[in-house]
Design a protein around this motif. Structure first.
Motif, PDB file in Angstrom:
ATOM      1  N   LEU A 158      -4.878 -48.954 -48.080  1.00 25.04           N
ATOM      2  CA  LEU A 158      -4.867 -49.642 -49.367  1.00 25.04           C
ATOM      3  C   LEU A 158      -6.300 -49.735 -49.861  1.00 25.04           C
ATOM      4  CD1 LEU A 158      -3.457 -51.327 -51.562  1.00 25.04           C
ATOM      5  CD2 LEU A 158      -3.867 -53.348 -50.150  1.00 25.04           C
ATOM      6  N   THR A 159      -6.602 -49.096 -50.980  1.00 24.33           N
ATOM      7  CA  THR A 159      -7.949 -49.118 -51.533  1.00 24.33           C
ATOM      8  C   THR A 159      -8.195 -50.448 -52.226  1.00 24.33           C
ATOM      9  OG1 THR A 159      -7.916 -46.739 -51.856  1.00 24.33           O
ATOM     10  CG2 THR A 159      -9.564 -47.986 -53.078  1.00 24.33           C
ATOM     11  N   THR A 160      -9.284 -51.124 -51.881  1.00 23.86           N
ATOM     12  CA  THR A 160      -9.611 -52.418 -52.458  1.00 23.86           C
ATOM     13  C   THR A 160     -10.628 -52.268 -53.578  1.00 23.86           C
ATOM     14  OG1 THR A 160     -11.347 -52.769 -50.830  1.00 23.86           O
ATOM     15  CG2 THR A 160      -9.150 -53.587 -50.277  1.00 23.86           C
ATOM     16  N   THR A 161     -10.790 -53.317 -54.352  1.00 23.85           N
ATOM     17  CA  THR A 161     -11.734 -53.327 -55.465  1.00 23.85           C
ATOM     18  C   THR A 161     -12.946 -54.176 -55.104  1.00 23.85           C
ATOM     19  OG1 THR A 161      -9.934 -53.108 -57.062  1.00 23.85           O
ATOM     20  CG2 THR A 161     -12.057 -53.878 -57.901  1.00 23.85           C
ATOM     21  N   ASP A 162     -14.147 -53.620 -55.284  1.00 17.70           N
ATOM     22  CA  ASP A 162     -15.366 -54.379 -55.039  1.00 17.70           C
ATOM     23  C   ASP A 162     -15.508 -55.494 -56.065  1.00 17.70           C
ATOM     24  OD1 ASP A 162     -15.869 -52.635 -52.994  1.00 17.70           O
ATOM     25  OD2 ASP A 162     -17.209 -51.362 -54.167  1.00 17.70           O
ATOM     26  N   ASP A 163     -16.225 -56.549 -55.694  1.00 14.85           N
ATOM     27  CA  ASP A 163     -16.445 -57.689 -56.592  1.00 14.85           C
ATOM     28  C   ASP A 163     -17.825 -57.591 -57.232  1.00 14.85           C
ATOM     29  OD1 ASP A 163     -13.997 -58.838 -55.999  1.00 14.85           O
ATOM     30  OD2 ASP A 163     -14.803 -59.914 -54.269  1.00 14.85           O
ATOM     31  N   SER A 164     -17.899 -57.751 -58.528  1.00 13.30           N
ATOM     32  CA  SER A 164     -19.175 -57.781 -59.244  1.00 13.30           C
ATOM     33  C   SER A 164     -19.653 -59.217 -59.356  1.00 13.30           C
ATOM     34  CB  SER A 164     -19.025 -57.167 -60.641  1.00 13.30           C
ATOM     35  OG  SER A 164     -18.673 -55.805 -60.551  1.00 13.30           O
ATOM     36  N   ILE A 165     -20.842 -59.500 -58.838  1.00 12.34           N
ATOM     37  CA  ILE A 165     -21.423 -60.840 -58.857  1.00 12.34           C
ATOM     38  C   ILE A 165     -22.481 -60.897 -59.954  1.00 12.34           C
ATOM     39  CG2 ILE A 165     -22.492 -62.648 -57.494  1.00 12.34           C
ATOM     40  CD1 ILE A 165     -19.776 -61.668 -56.443  1.00 12.34           C
ATOM     41  N   ALA A 166     -22.302 -61.803 -60.903  1.00 10.41           N
ATOM     42  CA  ALA A 166     -23.198 -61.885 -62.056  1.00 10.41           C
ATOM     43  C   ALA A 166     -24.584 -62.371 -61.653  1.00 10.41           C
ATOM     44  CB  ALA A 166     -22.601 -62.811 -63.105  1.00 10.41           C
ATOM     45  N   ALA A 167     -25.572 -61.983 -62.455  1.00 11.96           N
ATOM     46  CA  ALA A 167     -26.934 -62.487 -62.250  1.00 11.96           C
ATOM     47  C   ALA A 167     -26.951 -64.004 -62.416  1.00 11.96           C
ATOM     48  CB  ALA A 167     -27.890 -61.826 -63.238  1.00 11.96           C
ATOM     49  N   ARG A 168     -27.888 -64.649 -61.741  1.00 14.69           N
ATOM     50  CA  ARG A 168     -27.929 -66.112 -61.757  1.00 14.69           C
ATOM     51  C   ARG A 168     -29.373 -66.586 -61.673  1.00 14.69           C
ATOM     52  NH1 ARG A 168     -25.083 -70.805 -60.742  1.00 14.69           N
ATOM     53  NH2 ARG A 168     -25.907 -72.266 -59.192  1.00 14.69           N
ATOM     54  N   SER A 169     -29.685 -67.606 -62.457  1.00 19.19           N
ATOM     55  CA  SER A 169     -31.015 -68.228 -62.420  1.00 19.19           C
ATOM     56  C   SER A 169     -30.878 -69.648 -61.893  1.00 19.19           C
ATOM     57  CB  SER A 169     -31.651 -68.242 -63.813  1.00 19.19           C
ATOM     58  OG  SER A 169     -31.889 -66.927 -64.266  1.00 19.19           O
ATOM     59  N   VAL A 170     -31.730 -70.015 -60.936  1.00 18.33           N
ATOM     60  CA  VAL A 170     -31.704 -71.357 -60.360  1.00 18.33           C
ATOM     61  C   VAL A 170     -33.102 -71.963 -60.463  1.00 18.33           C
ATOM     62  CG1 VAL A 170     -29.785 -70.923 -58.812  1.00 18.33           C
ATOM     63  CG2 VAL A 170     -32.088 -70.422 -58.055  1.00 18.33           C
ATOM     64  N   THR A 171     -33.133 -73.269 -60.656  1.00 13.74           N
ATOM     65  CA  THR A 171     -34.393 -73.986 -60.850  1.00 13.74           C
ATOM     66  C   THR A 171     -34.347 -75.299 -60.079  1.00 13.74           C
ATOM     67  OG1 THR A 171     -34.717 -73.061 -63.059  1.00 13.74           O
ATOM     68  CG2 THR A 171     -35.931 -75.062 -62.533  1.00 13.74           C
ATOM     69  N   SER A 172     -35.476 -75.678 -59.509  1.00 15.32           N
ATOM     70  CA  SER A 172     -35.606 -76.979 -58.864  1.00 15.32           C
ATOM     71  C   SER A 172     -36.921 -77.610 -59.312  1.00 15.32           C
ATOM     72  CB  SER A 172     -35.578 -76.842 -57.341  1.00 15.32           C
ATOM     73  OG  SER A 172     -35.761 -78.109 -56.715  1.00 15.32           O
ATOM     74  N   GLU A 173     -36.839 -78.817 -59.853  1.00 16.90           N
ATOM     75  CA  GLU A 173     -38.023 -79.562 -60.288  1.00 16.90           C
ATOM     76  C   GLU A 173     -38.007 -80.939 -59.635  1.00 16.90           C
ATOM     77  OE1 GLU A 173     -37.444 -79.471 -64.566  1.00 16.90           O
ATOM     78  OE2 GLU A 173     -39.113 -78.063 -64.742  1.00 16.90           O
ATOM     79  N   THR A 174     -39.123 -81.341 -59.066  1.00 13.01           N
ATOM     80  CA  THR A 174     -39.234 -82.640 -58.410  1.00 13.01           C
ATOM     81  C   THR A 174     -40.486 -83.361 -58.897  1.00 13.01           C
ATOM     82  OG1 THR A 174     -38.174 -81.789 -56.410  1.00 13.01           O
ATOM     83  CG2 THR A 174     -39.367 -83.856 -56.210  1.00 13.01           C
ATOM     84  N   MET A 175     -40.302 -84.598 -59.302  1.00 11.55           N
ATOM     85  CA  MET A 175     -41.417 -85.466 -59.667  1.00 11.55           C
ATOM     86  C   MET A 175     -41.449 -86.631 -58.683  1.00 11.55           C
ATOM     87  SD  MET A 175     -41.410 -85.532 -63.842  1.00 11.55           S
ATOM     88  CE  MET A 175     -43.056 -86.268 -63.808  1.00 11.55           C
ATOM     89  N   SER A 176     -42.653 -87.011 -58.263  1.00 12.55           N
ATOM     90  CA  SER A 176     -42.796 -88.047 -57.250  1.00 12.55           C
ATOM     91  C   SER A 176     -43.958 -88.966 -57.589  1.00 12.55           C
ATOM     92  CB  SER A 176     -43.024 -87.400 -55.875  1.00 12.55           C
ATOM     93  OG  SER A 176     -43.258 -88.380 -54.882  1.00 12.55           O
ATOM     94  N   VAL A 177     -43.754 -90.254 -57.368  1.00 15.74           N
ATOM     95  CA  VAL A 177     -44.840 -91.230 -57.456  1.00 15.74           C
ATOM     96  C   VAL A 177     -44.878 -91.980 -56.132  1.00 15.74           C
ATOM     97  CG1 VAL A 177     -44.811 -91.500 -59.953  1.00 15.74           C
ATOM     98  CG2 VAL A 177     -43.298 -92.896 -58.562  1.00 15.74           C
ATOM     99  N   GLY A 178     -46.081 -92.213 -55.610  1.00 17.11           N
ATOM    100  CA  GLY A 178     -46.170 -92.828 -54.300  1.00 17.11           C
ATOM    101  C   GLY A 178     -47.353 -93.753 -54.161  1.00 17.11           C
ATOM    102  N   LEU A 179     -47.367 -94.485 -53.058  1.00 14.51           N
ATOM    103  CA  LEU A 179     -48.443 -95.426 -52.774  1.00 14.51           C
ATOM    104  C   LEU A 179     -48.675 -95.457 -51.273  1.00 14.51           C
ATOM    105  CD1 LEU A 179     -50.375 -97.628 -53.890  1.00 14.51           C
ATOM    106  CD2 LEU A 179     -48.553 -99.291 -53.413  1.00 14.51           C
TER     107      LEU A 179
END
Length: 270
Positions: A158-179
């Motif tokens: 049984l021939t299967t179909t490959d899956d196309s995975i879309a492009a993706r952009s991820v971002t992480s931003e962290t702000m910190s205040v300390g003492l």
């Protein structure tokens, strides 16, 4: 339940810098290598990141400013077991990486006490290219029941179909205040540290968790927005050759995990 994983990560950084009066300018090369495995489908996720950056620092007796930025590239490869026929689905892609960070801290000394308020910002962006999940074709020998199922000798594949995975952009931003507040008591320097962190990170993109315990309430990726760190410790000096310290604290306020930590170190110099 179904999202359980384990893995290893290693990293290194190499840099060179030069001082110009109260300023410092440097170049840095870094690498991060990760290798994770998932439990429910024997999956693997491997990523290798190489970055190249520049950093600048400026320090006076009361003020310190640190700035950094860089970019790089990454390779990603994944595998997982097809739960229908026990064959391995594979995929690989590349990504572009950019990062930046900034920190400012002041230093106030009053007698034996030193007070250091600080604020920092960190950001990382990753643009992941589209790719294809390659699914091997089924055959009767690997399907439960073999040829006794819907397959016949003349139609055993049984021939299967490959899956196309879309492009993706991820971002992480962290702000910190300390003492940080410390007291210089000669050979012993106790201190306490407090910080508040606020993070904005792109959520994971899985659809749902199937709970083996019958509870399917965890159907969304966790995405915490803030946390509080409270800790303290003692640095000490024994004679002229031995220095060390112990520290402990906790991180609370997240909706995905909380942490209590304790560590220590000893350095011997000649």
């Amino acid at each position: 339940d179904s999202m359980r994983y384990s893995g290893d990560a290693s990293s290194y950084s190499l840099g060179v810098d030069k001082a110009f009066g109260k300023a410092l300018i440097g170049l840095v090369v870094s690498n991060l290598d990760t290798d994770f495995t998932t439990t429910f489908n024997d999956g693997t996720y491997k990523q290798d990141i190489d970055t190249y950056g520049i950093y600048v620092a400026y320090k006076t007796s009361m003020l310190q400013i640190d700035l950094g930025m860089g970019q790089g590239d990454s390779t990603i490869s994944t595998t997982r077991r097809d739960l229908g026929n026990d064959k391995v689905i594979t995929g690989s892609t590349t990504a572009d990486v950019e990062y930046s960070n900034a920190r400012i801290a002041a230093n106030f000394t009053r007698g034996k006490f030193t007070i250091v308020p600080s604020a920092s910002y960190r950001s990382m962006d990753m643009d992941i290219a589209a790719f294809t999940d390659v699914r091997p074709s089924d055959d009767s020998a690997t399907v439960a029941g073999g040829e006794a199922t819907i397959f016949s000798t003349s139609n055993a594949t049984l021939t299967t179909t490959d899956d196309s995975i879309a492009a993706r952009s991820v971002t992480s931003e962290t702000m910190s205040v300390g003492l940080n507040i410390s007291a210089n008591l000669g050979k012993v320097v106790p201190y306490i540290v407090m910080s508040y962190d606020s993070e904005d990170t792109t959520k994971a993109a899985y659809k749902a968790e199937v709970g083996t315990d019958g509870n399917n309430s965890e159907t969304a990726a966790s995405n915490y927005s803030n946390s509080v760190t409270i800790g303290g410790g003692v640095n000490f000096m024994l004679g002229s050759h031995i220095t060390g310290g112990v520290r402990a604290g906790s991180i609370t306020g997240r909706d995905d995990w909380e942490e209590n930590y304790m560590s220590g170190n000893i350095s011997i110099g000649f």
